[in-house]
Write a protein that holds these residues in place. Structure first.
Motif: not given
Length: 216
Positions: A101-112, A183-186
């Protein structure tokens, strides 16, 4: 295959410790997961960075998240005949087979990975410019966004800004997949962009209306 060796002792000991405690205390749950299959509610696309522990951040148990990790949590654009099939395959399986039901993109600090992209764009990383550099060619996905942060004088501010642009890039690229757009539109799938500060334990979410990140 003669170069393959047994696990280091510390990992063997940790496994036996888990089997005797964590598994033993939740044996029925693990057996249910095995027999019933997986039914995760969300997919999380995060960085390979060992400091980003997705399940700890959300207090998740086994079976809750379908997790895909890559350098700098990037999603390439929809290219059926392209070269970036690993991430695209994971997204396809999560959305079309598992029907999360959900797609999460998780970024972070100090990324190499992000630092590598900045160094490459500044001409300070010739090794990443090499055609055979897998990291360099992967970071080409984000490279066009460098222009948005190129004029920032503070290196930390520049890093943080590009880390968040990586999240936005992945969200935009997800929408180039026709079956995600559908599916996002739906209304059966929602996309979410997050960024976490490793040292502070803080979490921010992306608001497309303000085009900025805000504390969760």
């Amino acid at each position: 295959m003669h170069r393959v060796r047994p696990l280091p002792n510390y990992l063997v000991q940790r496994y036996h410790g888990w089997k005797a405690t964590g598994y033993a205390d939740n044996k029925a749950w693990y057996r249910r997961l095995a027999s019933d299959g997986q039914h995760p509610r969300a997919m999380v696309i995060s960085c390979c960075d060992s400091r980003v522990h997705v399940t700890s951040i959300f207090g998740a148990d086994s079976g809750e998240f379908f997790i895909h990790r890559n350098i700098a949590n990037l999603v390439p654009p929809y290219e059926p005949d392209g070269d970036h099939h690993g991430t695209s395959a994971a997204v396809e399986y999560a959305v079309r087979v598992l029907k999360v039901s959900n797609v999460i993109v998780l970024g972070h600090s100090n990324c190499g990975g992000i630092k590598g992209c900045i160094d490459m764009c500044k001409g300070h990383a010739p090794e990443l410019e090499a055609k055979e550099s897998f990291v360099g060619r992967w970071m080409d996905i984000l490279r066009p966004r460098y222009d948005l942060v190129a004029d920032m004088e503070d290196p930390e501010e520049q890093m943080r800004a590009l880390e968040k642009e990586a999240v936005i890039t992945s969200l935009e690229n997800l929408m180039t997949f026709p079956w995600i757009d559908q599916v996002v539109g739906e209304g059966t799938l929602t996309l979410h962009g997050l960024w976490t500060d490793i040292g502070e334990g803080s979490l921010e979410h992306y608001n497309p209306e303000t085009k900025s990140f805000h504390p969760v």
